[in-house]
Design a protein around this motif. Structure first.
Motif, PDB file in Angstrom:
ATOM      1  N   LEU A 109      -1.376  43.085 -32.396  1.00  0.00           N
ATOM      2  CA  LEU A 109      -2.243  41.932 -31.772  1.00  0.00           C
ATOM      3  C   LEU A 109      -1.711  40.592 -32.106  1.00  0.00           C
ATOM      4  N   LEU A 110      -1.234  40.291 -33.251  1.00  0.00           N
ATOM      5  CA  LEU A 110      -0.753  38.929 -33.344  1.00  0.00           C
ATOM      6  C   LEU A 110       0.621  38.881 -32.584  1.00  0.00           C
ATOM      7  N   LEU A 111       1.597  39.604 -32.576  1.00  0.00           N
ATOM      8  CA  LEU A 111       2.627  39.737 -31.842  1.00  0.00           C
ATOM      9  C   LEU A 111       2.372  39.144 -30.107  1.00  0.00           C
ATOM     10  N   CYS A 112       1.367  40.075 -29.690  1.00  0.00           N
ATOM     11  CA  CYS A 112       0.947  39.452 -28.223  1.00  0.00           C
ATOM     12  C   CYS A 112       0.223  38.186 -28.265  1.00  0.00           C
ATOM     13  N   LEU A 113      -0.362  37.859 -29.368  1.00  0.00           N
ATOM     14  CA  LEU A 113      -1.008  36.427 -29.256  1.00  0.00           C
ATOM     15  C   LEU A 113       0.170  35.300 -29.364  1.00  0.00           C
ATOM     16  N   ILE A 114       1.089  35.669 -29.985  1.00  0.00           N
ATOM     17  CA  ILE A 114       2.227  34.812 -30.140  1.00  0.00           C
ATOM     18  C   ILE A 114       3.053  34.417 -28.857  1.00  0.00           C
ATOM     19  N   VAL A 115       3.087  35.623 -28.111  1.00  0.00           N
ATOM     20  CA  VAL A 115       3.935  35.718 -26.734  1.00  0.00           C
ATOM     21  C   VAL A 115       2.708  34.695 -25.730  1.00  0.00           C
ATOM     22  N   ILE A 116       1.558  34.937 -26.039  1.00  0.00           N
ATOM     23  CA  ILE A 116       0.640  33.987 -25.254  1.00  0.00           C
ATOM     24  C   ILE A 116       0.751  32.682 -25.555  1.00  0.00           C
ATOM     25  N   ILE A 117       1.049  32.209 -26.764  1.00  0.00           N
ATOM     26  CA  ILE A 117       0.980  31.008 -27.247  1.00  0.00           C
ATOM     27  C   ILE A 117       2.355  30.194 -26.706  1.00  0.00           C
ATOM     28  N   PHE A 118       3.338  30.957 -26.787  1.00  0.00           N
ATOM     29  CA  PHE A 118       4.749  30.764 -26.238  1.00  0.00           C
ATOM     30  C   PHE A 118       4.732  30.356 -25.037  1.00  0.00           C
ATOM     31  N   GLU A 119       3.922  31.167 -24.003  1.00  0.00           N
ATOM     32  CA  GLU A 119       3.949  31.150 -22.564  1.00  0.00           C
ATOM     33  C   GLU A 119       3.428  29.862 -22.161  1.00  0.00           C
ATOM     34  N   PHE A 120       2.611  28.944 -22.978  1.00  0.00           N
ATOM     35  CA  PHE A 120       2.111  27.814 -22.569  1.00  0.00           C
ATOM     36  C   PHE A 120       3.254  26.863 -22.400  1.00  0.00           C
ATOM     37  N   PHE A 121       4.308  27.004 -23.423  1.00  0.00           N
ATOM     38  CA  PHE A 121       5.528  26.200 -23.308  1.00  0.00           C
ATOM     39  C   PHE A 121       6.814  26.719 -22.652  1.00  0.00           C
ATOM     40  N   ILE A 122       6.843  28.050 -22.603  1.00  0.00           N
ATOM     41  CA  ILE A 122       8.048  28.565 -22.054  1.00  0.00           C
ATOM     42  C   ILE A 122       7.406  29.678 -20.898  1.00  0.00           C
ATOM     43  N   GLY A 123       7.744  29.329 -19.690  1.00  0.00           N
ATOM     44  CA  GLY A 123       6.854  30.187 -18.783  1.00  0.00           C
ATOM     45  C   GLY A 123       8.000  31.396 -18.541  1.00  0.00           C
ATOM     46  N   SER A 124       9.223  31.287 -18.622  1.00  0.00           N
ATOM     47  CA  SER A 124      10.105  32.360 -18.363  1.00  0.00           C
ATOM     48  C   SER A 124      10.136  33.459 -19.462  1.00  0.00           C
ATOM     49  N   GLY A 125       9.771  34.651 -18.917  1.00  0.00           N
ATOM     50  CA  GLY A 125       9.741  35.925 -19.690  1.00  0.00           C
ATOM     51  C   GLY A 125      11.102  36.155 -20.409  1.00  0.00           C
ATOM     52  N   THR A 126      12.169  35.952 -19.657  1.00  0.00           N
ATOM     53  CA  THR A 126      13.556  36.160 -20.101  1.00  0.00           C
ATOM     54  C   THR A 126      13.677  35.162 -21.457  1.00  0.00           C
ATOM     55  N   ALA A 127      13.387  34.223 -21.323  1.00  0.00           N
ATOM     56  CA  ALA A 127      13.798  33.017 -22.356  1.00  0.00           C
ATOM     57  C   ALA A 127      13.096  33.487 -23.522  1.00  0.00           C
TER      58      ALA A 127
ATOM     59  N   LEU B 193      14.313  34.635 -27.300  1.00  0.00           N
ATOM     60  CA  LEU B 193      13.979  33.871 -28.580  1.00  0.00           C
ATOM     61  C   LEU B 193      13.413  34.653 -29.671  1.00  0.00           C
ATOM     62  N   MET B 194      12.465  35.508 -29.242  1.00  0.00           N
ATOM     63  CA  MET B 194      11.345  36.200 -30.151  1.00  0.00           C
ATOM     64  C   MET B 194      11.890  37.632 -30.733  1.00  0.00           C
ATOM     65  N   MET B 195      12.375  38.285 -29.564  1.00  0.00           N
ATOM     66  CA  MET B 195      12.740  39.728 -30.218  1.00  0.00           C
ATOM     67  C   MET B 195      13.828  39.863 -31.054  1.00  0.00           C
ATOM     68  N   PRO B 196      14.756  39.244 -31.242  1.00  0.00           N
ATOM     69  CA  PRO B 196      15.792  39.444 -32.289  1.00  0.00           C
ATOM     70  C   PRO B 196      15.292  39.222 -33.692  1.00  0.00           C
ATOM     71  N   ILE B 197      14.263  38.335 -33.685  1.00  0.00           N
ATOM     72  CA  ILE B 197      13.746  37.890 -35.038  1.00  0.00           C
ATOM     73  C   ILE B 197      12.458  39.144 -35.286  1.00  0.00           C
ATOM     74  N   LEU B 198      11.690  39.215 -34.440  1.00  0.00           N
ATOM     75  CA  LEU B 198      10.416  39.836 -34.483  1.00  0.00           C
ATOM     76  C   LEU B 198      10.631  41.567 -34.458  1.00  0.00           C
ATOM     77  N   LEU B 199      11.663  42.068 -34.048  1.00  0.00           N
ATOM     78  CA  LEU B 199      12.012  43.372 -33.834  1.00  0.00           C
ATOM     79  C   LEU B 199      11.995  44.023 -35.331  1.00  0.00           C
ATOM     80  N   PRO B 200      13.196  43.470 -36.034  1.00  0.00           N
ATOM     81  CA  PRO B 200      13.271  43.998 -37.357  1.00  0.00           C
ATOM     82  C   PRO B 200      12.015  43.946 -38.185  1.00  0.00           C
ATOM     83  N   LEU B 201      11.107  42.959 -38.144  1.00  0.00           N
ATOM     84  CA  LEU B 201      10.156  42.578 -38.907  1.00  0.00           C
ATOM     85  C   LEU B 201       9.237  43.811 -38.555  1.00  0.00           C
ATOM     86  N   THR B 202       8.775  44.101 -37.305  1.00  0.00           N
ATOM     87  CA  THR B 202       7.836  45.028 -36.857  1.00  0.00           C
ATOM     88  C   THR B 202       8.179  46.644 -37.371  1.00  0.00           C
TER      89      THR B 202
END
Length: 486
Positions: free
Chosen positions: A382-400, A404-413
């Motif tokens: 749920l936190l991961l989804c919330l973070i994507v929602i927050i980042f969407e406010f500033f960065i509309g591109s899903g690719t960007a 940015l996020m997946m290489p950091i968060l995937l090993p953590l998850t």
């Protein structure tokens, strides 16, 4: 419609598209405040960066603070400076796209093609309009879920709004039949190359694996959205004054008043014009299919939509008698009418530019990493989804966001115990709905402006829908963790 009527008839000043000025002014103030806020962040918070590989992906564990402060003059001139950055291509493409839409719709309006389309739909589906509504929602959602269409749907908004008004509904229903349905399909992605394919690649998963659960997600989201829309449309049909767009819709109802629909449908030149327009639009589906098949990530679909839509509109106008100077005058008048939205798009691009140039984004990611590290799998998804929602406010591109996020968060998850397939699902659900929620969403600003709806009214209409769909999304994510979706 003969040539004399099309060319020399009275020019209606209210024909074509008109961007709501109050909406433009209100959102401009909001965007300026956001730009000032992120500019302040670039001067006050610690700046840091992660190292990136050759593909531009962030390398986990490489974050370090840097001694850098973005020059204030770059913040002030960011709406101009953005054209020196990578965002310039996207910005120019969207601006050209909007200009072409405005010009084309004025031509279609002047020649009478829009009223012909409306009359045809009402005659064919007038007694089965709720079936038509559900089918249209399904088609739009499926198209976006599979092929990733989003920005291109702006071209459909005025047509859908006109049809909705002709069927006794309001402009919110028209907006929902077009952009909102497309955005919800983008959220409930099945094969969407812009989120599913990309994030699965970054996660090291087989491409398009886990399809069975994403189909379930699509069905659930469709039921929630279609159910909400049918209930709302029936309420408005019963009492049009219950619509919060009732007053602004009066202008659209007057503009698109069909009068004698049988007479309109009997006009052979109009019928031929609409067929030419439809033939050009059919080419968009071919280009979209090629785009999807060859994984070209929108390189064909968006430009082809703009060019074929414009070619179809100009051809329809020519068939009805709008030629030469009259055709060009109508086109440029329509382009001028939608031009006020361009500064807003520059503000949106400037916000992203300041975040990147000010070295703020990587710092935010570093702190997010530390936040998620101490939670369990259910909270993490749920936190991961919330973070994507927050980042969407500033960065509309899903690719960007994905890079940015997946290489950091995937090993953590992985360490927390969340399957990577569930992470893909969480990213899609966080990225999709918010494409039409924030004032920093260019397509949302354009769409509500085209039908004369203010941002305040848009939120008043949509908050229940977002709440319902958000609750459904949360339930689907938690279920994915529970069943070990992989």
């Amino acid at each position: 419609m003969n040539e004399g009527n099309a060319v020399s008839g009275p020019q209606n000043a209210d024909s074509g598209l008109r961007i709501n000025k109050k909406t433009i002014l209100f959102i401009a103030v909001i965007l300026f405040a956001i730009m000032a806020f992120v500019g302040t962040l670039s001067q006050t918070v610690p700046r840091g960066v992660y190292a990136e590989d050759a593909d531009g992906k962030i390398i986990d564990g490489t974050y370090e603070l840097i001694d850098y402060k973005m020059p204030v003059w770059k913040i002030v001139l960011s709406p101009i400076m953005v054209f020196t950055a990578s965002e310039s291509v996207t910005g120019l493409a969207i601006i050209i796209f909007i200009i072409l839409i405005g010009g084309t719709f004025l031509v279609l309006d002047k020649c009478g093609a829009l009223k012909y389309i409306m009359a045809s739909v009402v005659k064919r589906f007038g007694r089965k309009k709720y079936l038509m509504l559900c089918v249209m929602v399904f088609i739009m959602m499926a198209l976006s879920s599979v092929a990733g269409i989003l920005e291109e749907s702006v071209t459909l908004v005025p047509i859908a709004a006109a049809i909705a008004l002709a069927l006794g509904w309001d402009s919110f229903v028209g907006l929902s039949l077009s952009l909102v349905a497309i955005a919800f399909g983008f959220t409930a992605a099945t094969f969407n190359p812009f989120n599913v394919l990309l994030v699965q690649r970054l996660a090291g998963l087989d491409i398009f694996s886990g399809l069975w659960y994403r189909i379930i997600v699509f069905i659930v989201i469709y039921i929630v959205f279609a159910g909400f829309l049918v209930a709302y449309a029936k309420k408005i049909e019963k009492d049009p004054k219950k619509s919060i767009a009732y007053e602004s819709d009066k202008i659209l109802r007057e503009k698109y008043d069909m009068g004698d629909s049988e007479k309109i449908l009997a006009d052979k030149s109009l019928g031929k014009a609409v067929k030419v327009f439809a033939l050009c639009l059919s080419g968009v589906f071919v280009m979209t299919a090629l785009d999807f098949a060859f994984k070209m990530e929108g390189m064909l679909s968006m430009p082809s939509m703009a060019l074929l839509f414009t070619a179809g509109g100009l051809s329809a106008g020519a068939v009805c008698g709008l030629r030469g100077k009259n055709l060009l005058k109508s086109f440029f008048s329509g382009a001028k009418a939608v031009a006020p939205v361009i500064p807003l798009l520059l503000f949106i691009l400037a916000i992203t530019y300041i975040l990147r140039e000010g070295r703020i984004i990587h710092t935010l990611l570093y702190h997010i990493y530390n936040l998620i590290a101490g939670v369990g799998p259910y909270s993490a998804i749920l936190l991961l989804c919330l973070i994507v929602i927050i980042f969407e406010f500033f960065i509309g591109s899903g690719t960007a966001k994905a890079f940015l996020m997946m290489p950091i968060l995937l090993p953590l998850t992985d360490l927390i115990g969340v399957e990577r397939q569930a992470v893909v699902l969480s990213f899609c659900l966080g990225d999709g709905f918010t494409n039409i929620l924030y004032p920093t969403s260019g397509i949302m600003i354009i769409a509500i402006g085209l039908v004369g709806i203010s941002y305040r009214k848009w939120l008043k209409f949509s908050w229940k829908l977002f709440l319902m769909s958000g609750a459904a999304a949360a339930g689907l994510m938690l279920l994915a963790v529970f069943i070990g979706y992989h």
